[in-house]
Design a protein around this motif. Sequence first.
Motif, PDB file in Angstrom:
ATOM      1  N   LYS A   1       0.826  -1.214   0.000  1.00 45.38           N
ATOM      2  CA  LYS A   1       0.000   0.000   0.000  1.00 45.38           C
ATOM      3  C   LYS A   1       0.860   1.265   0.000  1.00 45.38           C
ATOM      4  O   LYS A   1       0.514   2.271  -0.591  1.00 45.38           O
ATOM      5  CB  LYS A   1      -0.919   0.002   1.222  1.00 45.38           C
ATOM      6  N   MET A   2       2.012   1.167   0.673  1.00 51.98           N
ATOM      7  CA  MET A   2       2.883   2.336   0.811  1.00 51.98           C
ATOM      8  C   MET A   2       3.454   2.761  -0.548  1.00 51.98           C
ATOM      9  O   MET A   2       3.408   3.918  -0.909  1.00 51.98           O
ATOM     10  CB  MET A   2       4.021   1.970   1.764  1.00 51.98           C
ATOM     11  N   TYR A   3       3.996   1.806  -1.273  1.00 51.20           N
ATOM     12  CA  TYR A   3       4.573   2.129  -2.590  1.00 51.20           C
ATOM     13  C   TYR A   3       4.120   1.123  -3.645  1.00 51.20           C
ATOM     14  O   TYR A   3       4.876   0.254  -4.043  1.00 51.20           O
ATOM     15  CB  TYR A   3       6.107   2.146  -2.527  1.00 51.20           C
ATOM     16  N   PRO A   4       2.888   1.251  -4.107  1.00 53.10           N
ATOM     17  CA  PRO A   4       2.474   0.381  -5.213  1.00 53.10           C
ATOM     18  C   PRO A   4       3.160   0.867  -6.495  1.00 53.10           C
ATOM     19  O   PRO A   4       3.709   1.968  -6.521  1.00 53.10           O
ATOM     20  CB  PRO A   4       0.962   0.603  -5.279  1.00 53.10           C
ATOM     21  N   LEU A   5       3.122   0.058  -7.513  1.00 50.96           N
ATOM     22  CA  LEU A   5       3.634   0.523  -8.814  1.00 50.96           C
ATOM     23  C   LEU A   5       2.718   1.632  -9.293  1.00 50.96           C
ATOM     24  O   LEU A   5       1.504   1.446  -9.375  1.00 50.96           O
ATOM     25  CB  LEU A   5       3.594  -0.615  -9.829  1.00 50.96           C
ATOM     26  N   THR A   6       3.280   2.774  -9.580  1.00 49.46           N
ATOM     27  CA  THR A   6       2.418   3.875  -9.989  1.00 49.46           C
ATOM     28  C   THR A   6       3.166   4.881 -10.847  1.00 49.46           C
ATOM     29  O   THR A   6       4.401   4.875 -10.882  1.00 49.46           O
ATOM     30  CB  THR A   6       1.813   4.573  -8.749  1.00 49.46           C
ATOM     31  N   TYR A   7       2.413   5.708 -11.544  1.00 53.29           N
ATOM     32  CA  TYR A   7       3.004   6.749 -12.375  1.00 53.29           C
ATOM     33  C   TYR A   7       1.999   7.887 -12.468  1.00 53.29           C
ATOM     34  O   TYR A   7       0.823   7.710 -12.148  1.00 53.29           O
ATOM     35  CB  TYR A   7       3.328   6.202 -13.767  1.00 53.29           C
ATOM     36  N   LYS A   8       2.446   9.040 -12.892  1.00 52.89           N
ATOM     37  CA  LYS A   8       1.538  10.183 -13.038  1.00 52.89           C
ATOM     38  C   LYS A   8       0.985  10.195 -14.458  1.00 52.89           C
ATOM     39  O   LYS A   8       1.721  10.444 -15.410  1.00 52.89           O
ATOM     40  CB  LYS A   8       2.293  11.489 -12.756  1.00 52.89           C
ATOM     41  N   ASN A   9      -0.294   9.920 -14.563  1.00 53.09           N
ATOM     42  CA  ASN A   9      -0.892   9.879 -15.895  1.00 53.09           C
ATOM     43  C   ASN A   9      -1.154  11.304 -16.396  1.00 53.09           C
ATOM     44  O   ASN A   9      -1.064  12.265 -15.638  1.00 53.09           O
ATOM     45  CB  ASN A   9      -2.183   9.074 -15.869  1.00 53.09           C
ATOM     46  N   SER A  10      -1.422  11.424 -17.670  1.00 56.30           N
ATOM     47  CA  SER A  10      -1.621  12.739 -18.277  1.00 56.30           C
ATOM     48  C   SER A  10      -2.757  12.665 -19.293  1.00 56.30           C
ATOM     49  O   SER A  10      -3.019  11.606 -19.880  1.00 56.30           O
ATOM     50  CB  SER A  10      -0.317  13.172 -18.956  1.00 56.30           C
ATOM     51  N   LYS A  11      -3.447  13.784 -19.466  1.00 52.43           N
ATOM     52  CA  LYS A  11      -4.507  13.823 -20.489  1.00 52.43           C
ATOM     53  C   LYS A  11      -3.946  14.317 -21.824  1.00 52.43           C
ATOM     54  O   LYS A  11      -4.569  14.175 -22.859  1.00 52.43           O
ATOM     55  CB  LYS A  11      -5.635  14.744 -20.024  1.00 52.43           C
TER      56      LYS A  11
END
Lengths: 193, 583
Positions: B361-371
């Motif tokens: 929960k602390m560091y899931p795989l994630t990225y900042k998506n964009s429109k």
Amino acid sequence: MADTVGTEGIKVIKAPRFRQLKKGETRKHIINVLVRNELGVLARIATLIAGKGYNIEGLSVGETHEKGVSRMTIEVIGDDIVIDQVVKQLRKLIDTLKVRDLTDIPHVERELVLVKVHTPTSRARDEILRIVEIFRGKVVDVSQETYTIEITGDEEKINAFVELLKPFGIKELARTGKIAMRREMFIEENVQE
Amino acid sequence: MSRKGADIVIETLKEEGVEVIFGLPGGAIMEVYDALYRDGSILHVLARHEQGAGHMAEGYAKVTGKVGVAMTTSGPGATNIVTPIADAYMDSVPLVVITGQVPTHLIGNDAFQEVDIVGITRPVTKHNFLVRAIEELPLLIREAFYIAGTGRPGPVLVDIPKDITQQLSEVGIPSEDKVKAALPGYKPHVEGNIQQIKKAAKLIMEAKKPVLYVGGGAVNSEAQEELIQLAEMMRIPVTTTTQGKGAFPENHPLALRMLGMHGTYYANMAVYNADLLIAVGARFDDRVTGKIEEFAPDAKIIHIDIDPASISKNITVDVPIVGDVKIVLGKLINELKRKGAKILHPEDRQKWIEQIEKWKKMYPLTYKNSKEVIKPQYVIEQIYEATGGDAIITVGVGQHQMWAAMYYKYSFPRQFLNSGGLGTMGFGLPAAIGAKIGRPDKEVFCIDGDGSFIMTMQEIVTAVQYKIPVKVAIVNNAYLGMVRQWQELFYDSRYSEVDLSLQPDFVKLAESMGAVGFRAEKPKEVREILEEAMKIDDKPVIMDFVVDREENVLPMVPAGKSYREMILEDGKKADAETMYLVG
């Protein structure tokens, strides 16, 4: 130790346990390899050892009493751990039947050396003959200025013999490389093949 | 019956059950191609470059578990396939490569298209042969298949001089017993030492914080059932390498997904803090371990591997078990059951699992998506959703390879094909073609980088010719992206020779080769194109996804560094604050 399992927020960094492979001292290993005498088998073995960055110090190959099976004796200077890898990888080769590092196992080893030495004076000739006799060598060729001597033995004996001849002037020297065999024991020790 | 050597080759291949050969003919191998033509029962896929043929055979072998077969002529034909051979050697792919050689009497004469391919491939094959007499031809080919497909699989090359393919002989096809008898020095050790297995069982029951670390060996030995059973029975979290992906389903609650350089935070933290690491068909590669002295520093290590030379090579292990993964795991499970499969410290185990959940929960795989711009990770997620997570994915090498490993969840073995050991750019497309031939029932996607794709893109023509509907998704950042990322992070952004913005129009390129081309430049177009592409089932589709150029693959453990120095999504380092350590 167990009590802290699951406790969050412990801010102590424990020094990581150092798990360095313990490297032994670099020393000379003598490896016995029984191989099928197939095309390229020598190249395969040489490539494998060279691939580890090691130089083959001595090598002898010859057929055994079994047809198509040869015994190789390889001398190589290296670290125990890396040599262990080399032995494992030699075992993996399709053409090897048996691989054994004899270094720490009781074994007999022999080497044949031919040495051509200058015989400038008759005193020198007498002296050389005496040394040859003491070392149980044999003069196999004679010219006016040289003797060619054949001698067999282990490394220590041969080195001592060569040292004694050096003052007379060695013209040529050829060594076969060692051959070696494990000593037969009454109690079979647990050796991994 | 007397027949030509070339006919004996085809006869032996049929005896081995070969249904497809990937190759490209030339002077020295013409007799065999003539025999192939006259026989007419084996499908031959004509690659446009021998490297393509080799990777196709790898793709086929990886998805089917069968031995892949490639065939080339002598000289440049043979040297062109050296890369796939080395690739197969590093990733343990069963492959038989047949090369033509100049006639026996010309060997060593610097004849036209002569090269000592047996010498060249000696360090990158499991074994290789030069055929010296027609009588040994069928035996050597059968030996090649036996060696390639058993033990730790690998590539075997058979070099056949042209005169031998032309001679006549009545030699029969030897039985399997004869093949085994001809190889007295080759006896893969599969059973596993029972005393060692008992020791392992004891450690597993006693462990407070165990982790299973699973590699390609588990896939090769088809051990997914045993793995799931062991993990569930003893409540052990499982991390997989790129080669091990799918051996344990990544959507399973106990899955930690990938570890190592671009592993998940929770997988790396679990391994770093483990008190028992059970390595299964994995080889402690430097991309996995990072700084070797700080890899699983507090853990006892059990290592199950069919290759004795893999054991204690990079790291000394406490309980080595040499054997086939499936067989050893089966025995291990029985041994555990015999002892009641007891977890001796159930509370600690519960806390361990809970701690891992917290990390997830602390560091899931994630990225900042964009429109505005397409994020490469978004493309992979959309492919995952569009294919329902059921496609076979092949990749090249670089950033896209890691994104494909992270953002697609693999649930079955042989689902993710990548060049993990050698790191061969250009692997993806030809591997996808081979995979689709091996598994026509599955949707096959090649997720590629623009750099990787260009290295073997000629094989689009092959896919068109054989109506192989592979889907190629180019994650196009017009960079050699992984090199650029390293230059950004470790060379003060001095971008030396990584700009690929001069590139072909991939849509027109596809069309010029008879394939279908699409391009997406806005996030909303991604899914539309994927849906369109998946409707096409008679030709390959090339999709050009123009993505954010300077997106980085994170998290990342810099080469040779400890997991403690992991760089996370937001640029933060995994420091003491986030660590969980036991005193």
